[in-house]
Motif scaffolding. Sequence first.
Motif, mmCIF file in Angstrom:
data_model
loop_
_atom_site.group_PDB
_atom_site.id
_atom_site.type_symbol
_atom_site.label_atom_id
_atom_site.label_comp_id
_atom_site.label_asym_id
_atom_site.label_seq_id
_atom_site.Cartn_x
_atom_site.Cartn_y
_atom_site.Cartn_z
ATOM 1 N N VAL A 29 0.859 -1.193 0.000
ATOM 2 C CA VAL A 29 0.000 0.000 0.000
ATOM 3 C C VAL A 29 0.889 1.234 0.000
ATOM 4 O O VAL A 29 2.105 1.140 0.034
ATOM 5 C CB VAL A 29 -0.968 0.021 1.216
ATOM 6 C CG1 VAL A 29 -1.908 -1.179 1.185
ATOM 7 C CG2 VAL A 29 -0.205 0.072 2.534
ATOM 8 N N THR A 30 0.271 2.412 0.001
ATOM 9 C CA THR A 30 1.047 3.650 0.050
ATOM 10 C C THR A 30 1.355 4.041 1.496
ATOM 11 O O THR A 30 0.704 3.570 2.432
ATOM 12 C CB THR A 30 0.272 4.812 -0.605
ATOM 13 O OG1 THR A 30 -0.900 5.081 0.175
ATOM 14 C CG2 THR A 30 -0.115 4.490 -2.046
ATOM 15 N N ARG A 31 2.330 4.912 1.650
ATOM 16 C CA ARG A 31 2.656 5.441 2.973
ATOM 17 C C ARG A 31 1.454 6.172 3.551
ATOM 18 O O ARG A 31 1.185 6.115 4.747
ATOM 19 C CB ARG A 31 3.862 6.389 2.898
ATOM 20 C CG ARG A 31 4.282 6.915 4.270
ATOM 21 C CD ARG A 31 5.099 8.189 4.180
ATOM 22 N NE ARG A 31 4.404 9.271 3.530
ATOM 23 C CZ ARG A 31 3.460 10.035 4.108
ATOM 24 N NH1 ARG A 31 3.075 9.820 5.337
ATOM 25 N NH2 ARG A 31 2.903 11.025 3.426
ATOM 26 N N GLN A 32 0.697 6.831 2.685
ATOM 27 C CA GLN A 32 -0.479 7.566 3.137
ATOM 28 C C GLN A 32 -1.524 6.633 3.753
ATOM 29 O O GLN A 32 -2.208 7.007 4.707
ATOM 30 C CB GLN A 32 -1.098 8.365 1.974
ATOM 31 C CG GLN A 32 -0.252 9.541 1.532
ATOM 32 C CD GLN A 32 0.841 9.168 0.518
ATOM 33 O OE1 GLN A 32 1.099 8.008 0.231
ATOM 34 N NE2 GLN A 32 1.491 10.182 -0.026
ATOM 35 N N THR A 33 -1.630 5.421 3.229
ATOM 36 C CA THR A 33 -2.558 4.444 3.796
ATOM 37 C C THR A 33 -2.127 4.053 5.200
ATOM 38 O O THR A 33 -2.955 3.980 6.113
ATOM 39 C CB THR A 33 -2.664 3.192 2.897
ATOM 40 O OG1 THR A 33 -3.162 3.583 1.619
ATOM 41 C CG2 THR A 33 -3.566 2.136 3.511
ATOM 42 N N ILE A 34 -0.831 3.826 5.391
ATOM 43 C CA ILE A 34 -0.327 3.476 6.725
ATOM 44 C C ILE A 34 -0.578 4.638 7.680
ATOM 45 O O ILE A 34 -1.026 4.438 8.818
ATOM 46 C CB ILE A 34 1.176 3.107 6.680
ATOM 47 C CG1 ILE A 34 1.404 1.877 5.786
ATOM 48 C CG2 ILE A 34 1.715 2.877 8.085
ATOM 49 C CD1 ILE A 34 0.675 0.610 6.207
ATOM 50 N N ASN A 35 -0.332 5.859 7.229
ATOM 51 C CA ASN A 35 -0.590 7.033 8.061
ATOM 52 C C ASN A 35 -2.060 7.119 8.447
ATOM 53 O O ASN A 35 -2.402 7.383 9.604
ATOM 54 C CB ASN A 35 -0.144 8.300 7.324
ATOM 55 C CG ASN A 35 -0.319 9.530 8.171
ATOM 56 O OD1 ASN A 35 -1.391 10.130 8.180
ATOM 57 N ND2 ASN A 35 0.720 9.906 8.885
ATOM 58 N N ALA A 36 -2.950 6.890 7.484
ATOM 59 C CA ALA A 36 -4.391 6.942 7.760
ATOM 60 C C ALA A 36 -4.800 5.854 8.746
ATOM 61 O O ALA A 36 -5.631 6.088 9.635
ATOM 62 C CB ALA A 36 -5.180 6.812 6.460
ATOM 63 N N LEU A 37 -4.212 4.683 8.641
ATOM 64 C CA LEU A 37 -4.500 3.605 9.594
ATOM 65 C C LEU A 37 -4.031 3.979 10.995
ATOM 66 O O LEU A 37 -4.755 3.779 11.978
ATOM 67 C CB LEU A 37 -3.827 2.300 9.150
ATOM 68 C CG LEU A 37 -4.472 1.584 7.975
ATOM 69 C CD1 LEU A 37 -3.527 0.542 7.413
ATOM 70 C CD2 LEU A 37 -5.784 0.958 8.384
ATOM 71 N N GLU A 38 -2.823 4.513 11.087
ATOM 72 C CA GLU A 38 -2.275 4.891 12.399
ATOM 73 C C GLU A 38 -3.104 5.982 13.070
ATOM 74 O O GLU A 38 -3.153 6.047 14.296
ATOM 75 C CB GLU A 38 -0.828 5.357 12.252
ATOM 76 C CG GLU A 38 0.137 4.247 11.937
ATOM 77 C CD GLU A 38 1.581 4.682 11.847
ATOM 78 O OE1 GLU A 38 2.445 3.809 11.670
ATOM 79 O OE2 GLU A 38 1.880 5.893 11.961
ATOM 80 N N ASN A 39 -3.751 6.807 12.277
ATOM 81 C CA ASN A 39 -4.542 7.919 12.810
ATOM 82 C C ASN A 39 -6.044 7.639 12.798
ATOM 83 O O ASN A 39 -6.853 8.560 12.920
ATOM 84 C CB ASN A 39 -4.216 9.201 12.047
ATOM 85 C CG ASN A 39 -2.808 9.664 12.357
ATOM 86 O OD1 ASN A 39 -2.522 10.066 13.471
ATOM 87 N ND2 ASN A 39 -1.921 9.566 11.377
ATOM 88 N N ALA A 40 -6.409 6.362 12.655
ATOM 89 C CA ALA A 40 -7.805 5.906 12.698
ATOM 90 C C ALA A 40 -8.701 6.640 11.698
ATOM 91 O O ALA A 40 -9.845 6.955 11.979
ATOM 92 C CB ALA A 40 -8.358 6.025 14.112
ATOM 93 N N ARG A 41 -8.165 6.908 10.507
ATOM 94 C CA ARG A 41 -8.951 7.563 9.464
ATOM 95 C C ARG A 41 -9.321 6.602 8.329
ATOM 96 O O ARG A 41 -9.900 7.008 7.331
ATOM 97 C CB ARG A 41 -8.187 8.750 8.883
ATOM 98 C CG ARG A 41 -8.008 9.901 9.858
ATOM 99 C CD ARG A 41 -7.442 11.149 9.186
ATOM 100 N NE ARG A 41 -6.388 10.872 8.236
ATOM 101 C CZ ARG A 41 -5.086 11.014 8.465
ATOM 102 N NH1 ARG A 41 -4.656 11.442 9.634
ATOM 103 N NH2 ARG A 41 -4.203 10.748 7.530
ATOM 104 N N TYR A 42 -8.948 5.325 8.486
ATOM 105 C CA TYR A 42 -9.174 4.350 7.424
ATOM 106 C C TYR A 42 -9.357 2.977 8.052
ATOM 107 O O TYR A 42 -8.605 2.609 8.965
ATOM 108 C CB TYR A 42 -7.971 4.356 6.474
ATOM 109 C CG TYR A 42 -8.024 3.322 5.381
ATOM 110 C CD1 TYR A 42 -8.911 3.451 4.320
ATOM 111 C CD2 TYR A 42 -7.179 2.228 5.389
ATOM 112 C CE1 TYR A 42 -8.951 2.509 3.304
ATOM 113 C CE2 TYR A 42 -7.198 1.282 4.377
ATOM 114 C CZ TYR A 42 -8.095 1.425 3.343
ATOM 115 O OH TYR A 42 -8.133 0.493 2.344
#
Length: 71
Positions: A29-42
């Motif tokens: 996946v993209t780095r942005q996906t990991i960021n969104a997961l870590e911040n409970a946005r996805y």
Amino acid sequence: MVIFLKTNIKQLRQEKGLSQQELAKLVGVTRQTINALENARYNPSLLLAYNITKILGGEHIEDVFIISEDD
């Protein structure tokens, strides 16, 4: 009742010495996906949650992903 998905991704990723980019590459996946997961946005697919759990050394998805309820 509202259900929230929290994660331990950031803590476990840092313990493994992985950057967001490195984890993203490992699970496809993209780095942005990991960021969104870590911040409970996805909310991830079951397959993505499983792959992240295995990479981070968890035995069960619940080791990484926590479902909480707010009444």
